[in-house]
Design an enzyme around this catalytic site. Structure first.
Site, mmCIF file in Angstrom:
data_model
loop_
_atom_site.group_PDB
_atom_site.id
_atom_site.type_symbol
_atom_site.label_atom_id
_atom_site.label_comp_id
_atom_site.label_asym_id
_atom_site.label_seq_id
_atom_site.Cartn_x
_atom_site.Cartn_y
_atom_site.Cartn_z
ATOM 1 N N SER A 120 16.607 -43.924 35.429
ATOM 2 C CA SER A 120 16.093 -43.141 36.563
ATOM 3 C C SER A 120 15.532 -44.063 37.628
ATOM 4 C CB SER A 120 14.971 -42.205 36.092
ATOM 5 O OG SER A 120 14.355 -41.580 37.198
ATOM 6 N N TYR B 208 7.229 -40.828 31.423
ATOM 7 C CA TYR B 208 8.669 -40.751 31.746
ATOM 8 C C TYR B 208 9.131 -42.067 32.372
ATOM 9 C CZ TYR B 208 12.952 -39.152 34.138
ATOM 10 O OH TYR B 208 14.241 -39.026 34.604
HETATM 11 N N1 LIG Z 1 17.971 -34.601 37.901
HETATM 12 C C1 LIG Z 1 17.382 -35.672 38.395
HETATM 13 O O1 LIG Z 1 16.866 -35.676 39.528
HETATM 14 C C2 LIG Z 1 17.348 -36.939 37.577
HETATM 15 C C3 LIG Z 1 16.927 -38.117 38.199
HETATM 16 C C4 LIG Z 1 16.893 -39.303 37.467
HETATM 17 C C5 LIG Z 1 17.292 -39.301 36.139
HETATM 18 N N2 LIG Z 1 17.692 -38.140 35.556
HETATM 19 C C6 LIG Z 1 18.097 -38.233 34.148
HETATM 20 O O2 LIG Z 1 19.399 -37.703 33.997
HETATM 21 C C7 LIG Z 1 19.557 -37.192 32.662
HETATM 22 C C8 LIG Z 1 20.129 -35.814 32.752
HETATM 23 O O3 LIG Z 1 19.204 -34.984 33.418
HETATM 24 P P1 LIG Z 1 19.613 -33.662 34.216
HETATM 25 O O4 LIG Z 1 18.974 -33.757 35.547
HETATM 26 O O5 LIG Z 1 21.045 -33.398 34.089
HETATM 27 O O6 LIG Z 1 18.753 -32.595 33.408
HETATM 28 P P2 LIG Z 1 19.126 -31.433 32.391
HETATM 29 O O7 LIG Z 1 17.840 -30.861 31.959
HETATM 30 O O8 LIG Z 1 20.155 -30.554 33.001
HETATM 31 O O9 LIG Z 1 19.795 -32.239 31.189
HETATM 32 C C9 LIG Z 1 19.065 -32.846 30.166
HETATM 33 C C10 LIG Z 1 19.748 -32.494 28.877
HETATM 34 O O10 LIG Z 1 19.121 -33.195 27.808
HETATM 35 C C11 LIG Z 1 19.045 -32.299 26.717
HETATM 36 N N3 LIG Z 1 18.019 -32.708 25.774
HETATM 37 C C12 LIG Z 1 16.673 -32.662 25.900
HETATM 38 N N4 LIG Z 1 16.085 -33.069 24.766
HETATM 39 C C13 LIG Z 1 17.087 -33.387 23.897
HETATM 40 C C14 LIG Z 1 17.125 -33.872 22.569
HETATM 41 N N5 LIG Z 1 15.986 -34.088 21.868
HETATM 42 N N6 LIG Z 1 18.325 -34.087 21.992
HETATM 43 C C15 LIG Z 1 19.479 -33.847 22.676
HETATM 44 N N7 LIG Z 1 19.504 -33.390 23.941
HETATM 45 C C16 LIG Z 1 18.312 -33.159 24.537
HETATM 46 C C17 LIG Z 1 18.730 -30.961 27.355
HETATM 47 O O11 LIG Z 1 18.974 -29.889 26.458
HETATM 48 C C18 LIG Z 1 19.650 -30.987 28.565
HETATM 49 O O12 LIG Z 1 20.925 -30.489 28.267
HETATM 50 C C19 LIG Z 1 18.179 -37.268 32.028
HETATM 51 O O13 LIG Z 1 18.098 -38.401 31.195
HETATM 52 C C20 LIG Z 1 17.241 -37.415 33.207
HETATM 53 O O14 LIG Z 1 16.058 -38.084 32.858
HETATM 54 C C21 LIG Z 1 17.735 -36.974 36.233
#
Ligand SMILES: NC(=O)c1ccc[n+]([C@@H]2O[C@H](COP(=O)([O-])OP(=O)(O)OC[C@H]3O[C@@H](n4cnc5c(N)ncnc54)[C@H](O)[C@@H]3O)[C@@H](O)[C@H]2O)c1
Length: 252
Positions: A143, A158
């Site tokens: 991230s 985080y």
């Molecule tokens: N959306 C943003 O702005 C953003 C920015 C930087 C990084 N990220 C990172 O991108 C990745 C995806 O995030 P996203 O935005 O698609 O969010 P999202 O919530 O749509 O996806 C996260 C997924 O992780 C799954 N998850 C959570 N705990 C889990 C576990 N214990 N075992 C297996 N799966 C689990 C959730 O069920 C979900 O499907 C994450 O690692 C997040 O930190 C997102």
């Protein structure tokens, strides 16, 4: 771009069942590029249904990445299906908005458990099944928060977990490079998913539009494209990097 960058590759993607998520967008893109994709996610996110929607032989497996036995079982299922794992995308994550003093021991365990321990455990489970000297790749979703100390929506735990993922990625790259396995990280900025819904208010989007040189926040498909680059032979001489995908929000 050719239409089959991952032809006959087996890809395992964690946290990939949630609608509008980065993981699902990555799974869809990989499948369109010829990969056989295993979608791992918590049972509640219905990974089998997500896989059925993607088609192309994708399978959905319930796997809580904090549970090492579940990681092993999920990888073994994928290997039983396809024989090996060519690409692993450690994408599962969650965040909490907290100030430093508010982070409880349970909060810390939960967030670092999914993000950092989960990345380590799923990789450990996959590694014995990743072919050597044959283009295998690990992509870890970190991230922007790890680089700039938050400032988007993640709490300090985080940020720490995601920064840990960057260190872990570099260690993986160093150790696994001689075996022909590459490891890289993607660092998304604010991206339009349910995860960031709280931060995606009109006000925030407006602020991001002003702050980001490209004038808008990211789309899940744009993070997926970065994952595709790092997963495919397009990046055959790239290992140990952090690929910023943030519209220029953080230029260093
Ligand atoms: N959306 C943003 O702005 C953003 C920015 C930087 C990084 N990220 C990172 O991108 C990745 C995806 O995030 P996203 O935005 O698609 O969010 P999202 O919530 O749509 O996806 C996260 C997924 O992780 C799954 N998850 C959570 N705990 C889990 C576990 N214990 N075992 C297996 N799966 C689990 C959730 O069920 C979900 O499907 C994450 O690692 C997040 O930190 C997102």
């Amino acid at each position: 771009m050719t239409s089959s960058l991952l032809e006959n590759r087996v890809a395992v993607i964690s946290g990939a069942a949630r609608a509008r998520g980065i993981g699902l967008a990555t799974a869809e893109l990989f499948a369109r590029q010829g990969a056989r994709v295993a979608i791992l996610d918590l049972e509640a996110e219905a990974p089998e249904a997500a896989a059925a929607k993607i088609g192309c032989g994708a399978i959905g497996l319930a796997c809580d990445v904090t549970d090492p036995e579940a990681c092993t079982a999920a990888i073994e299922r994928a290997v039983a299906e396809w024989g090996q794992v060519d690409v692993l995308v450690n994408n599962a994550g969650l965040t909490q908005r907290r100030r430093l003093a508010e982070v409880t021991a349970d909060d810390y365990e939960l967030v670092t458990g999914v993000i950092l321990k989960g990345t380590m455990q799923l990789t450990q489970a996959a590694l014995p099944h990743m072919p050597r000297q044959a283009g295998a790749a690990i992509v870890n979703v970190a991230s922007l928060s790890a680089l700039q100390g938050g400032g988007v929506f993640g709490g300090p735990h985080y940020c720490a977990a995601k920064a840990g993922v960057l260190g872990l990625t570099r260690a993986m790259a160093r150790e696994l490079g001689p075996e022909g396995i590459r490891a890289n990280a993607v660092a998304p900025g604010l991206t339009l998913t349910d995860f960031s819904r709280g931060a995606n208010s009109d006000e925030n989007k407006h602020a991001a539009a002003k702050a980001y040189p490209l004038g808008r926040v990211g789309r899940p498909s744009e993070i997926a494209q970065a994952c595709l680059f790092l997963a495919s032979e397009m990046s055959s001489y790239v290992t140990g990097i952090t690929l910023d995908v943030n519209g220029g929000a953080y230029i260093h």
